[in-house]
Design an enzyme around this catalytic site. Sequence first.
Site, PDB file in Angstrom:
ATOM      1  N   ASN A  80      90.992  58.962   7.841  1.00 27.44           N
ATOM      2  CA  ASN A  80      90.706  57.946   8.858  1.00 27.44           C
ATOM      3  C   ASN A  80      90.924  56.536   8.312  1.00 27.44           C
ATOM      4  OD1 ASN A  80      89.994  59.840  10.769  1.00 27.44           O
ATOM      5  ND2 ASN A  80      87.791  59.525  10.576  1.00 27.44           N
ATOM      6  N   ARG A 412      99.851  64.219  22.859  1.00 28.08           N
ATOM      7  CA  ARG A 412      99.997  64.889  21.567  1.00 28.08           C
ATOM      8  C   ARG A 412     100.009  66.389  21.822  1.00 28.08           C
ATOM      9  NH1 ARG A 412      98.841  61.003  17.571  1.00 28.08           N
ATOM     10  NH2 ARG A 412      97.275  59.455  18.178  1.00 28.08           N
ATOM     11  N   ARG A 442     100.480  57.252  18.465  1.00 21.17           N
ATOM     12  CA  ARG A 442     100.447  56.763  17.093  1.00 21.17           C
ATOM     13  C   ARG A 442     100.617  57.875  16.063  1.00 21.17           C
ATOM     14  NH1 ARG A 442     100.671  51.497  16.183  1.00 21.17           N
ATOM     15  NH2 ARG A 442      98.894  51.115  17.570  1.00 21.17           N
ATOM     16  N   HIS A 472      97.883  57.927  28.162  1.00 18.56           N
ATOM     17  CA  HIS A 472      96.998  58.717  27.313  1.00 18.56           C
ATOM     18  C   HIS A 472      96.285  59.819  28.099  1.00 18.56           C
ATOM     19  CE1 HIS A 472      94.488  59.668  23.927  1.00 18.56           C
ATOM     20  NE2 HIS A 472      94.885  58.616  23.242  1.00 18.56           N
TER      21      HIS A 472
END
Length: 483
Positions: A80, A412, A442, A472
Amino acid sequence: MSPMNETNHPEYDVSAGVSGDFADDFEDVLAPETDDLPADRYLDRELSWLAFNNRVLELAEDPDVPLLERVNFLAIFASNLDEFFMVRVAGLKRRIMTGIAVPTNTGRSPQQVLDDISAMAHELQERHARAFHDLIKPALDAEDIHIESWSDLGETDRERLDDFFSEQIFPVLMPLAVDPAHPFPYISGLSLNLSVRIRNPKTDTVEFARLKVPSILSRFIQLPDDESGRLRYIAIEDLISNHVQELFPGMEVLEHHEFRVTRNEDVEIDEDESENLIQALERELLRRRFGPPIRLEITDDMDSVTLDLLIGELGITENEVYRLPAPLGLNGLFEISSLDRPHLKYSPHLPITSTQLLPSEPTDEPDIFRSIRAGDVLVHHPYESFATSVQAFLEQAAADPHVLAIKQTLYRTSGDSPIIEALIRAAESGKSVLALVEIKARFDEQANISWAKKLEKSGVHVVYGLVGLKTHCKLALGHPTRI
């Protein structure tokens, strides 16, 4: 059935509202006078994110959490924080340097926020290292999972590792020396490296060399099991460090230390001026590998000569240097957390199928469309199964001859995505399929470009996101001839 997420970590957009007399009763709460609002009512976005990662670290420090889950949280914290520096800190620094930074929502200057981030990040990384050495490593030892250092090993183990190094590691190492004919080498982002200072005994000159630890090999090398059944590992950089002399025959090795560089990997595209978003993004992804350094992690025993050289060559400040005890890059602990020790992990959770999606008779086949006809279905992942709800919905739609078209957003996906496969089967069977693939997801940009091209080759109509926006949400829409 919408919206949805193909992972076990869904994201929800929850909206709520009040109206009429009920809203009037709470008017003062919903719209207080501006003068009555506290000055510190807003949280800074970046510092709030660091507070979130602090919570991840607290889970690693918590003795009530199963041990290998704590190891996993240590690795998650490190991963992270890497991404935070590559994107958030990098973006903030870029805006400061270009003069386009504006005060934050808390009214503080961007430089003040950057200083706060640095102070908080230094404290968190030091705590993270202490958690590994003082809490996790002793707990692993108690469970007969040992991360050894070279000095801990006996002669037999060292001889075996000598052979392993010669056969498996030495052939892929490529030391790069710095001298008048060889400039300082490029240091790739997040790579683990050894800095080596060597002296030529013939000329008495001292040179610097950089040795990259190969990422294609396991971070932790397992030692042969002994009769007690213990699991024993040694970090690959520790093994290389104790064989570094073999890489510089005829030279005297003076110092060698580990270091790690984080680079700016934020992607910036002017979508309004880009004629081809895909080509522009692919160029930017290539450029991202060569972004400027924004963090230097070094072992706490690094000598000042080597450190000064790295600071000067990388063009960073003292405040961007993080001195930590080895090993660096603790996201490598994912290898340890994946060990098959069920008693050291959370009990596995088996998702259930929503009762609304179950067939009316035990012998009947599930029918998603029949369940939808009966009423709306709300599914809560990961507690309720993704496979028997969202995945089954798309797979049934792809196979049903009465479904004419499917429209789907993709943000994703996993490497073996059943959603992608269902869309491809639907297109190959003659259905009209449209997929909005968000290529600006990202660090998944390249993967999403590859998925988009694969979908296009299968006959799916692909839309590459929307200019100025990032899609998203997870949404599917089917067009049947009947319901």
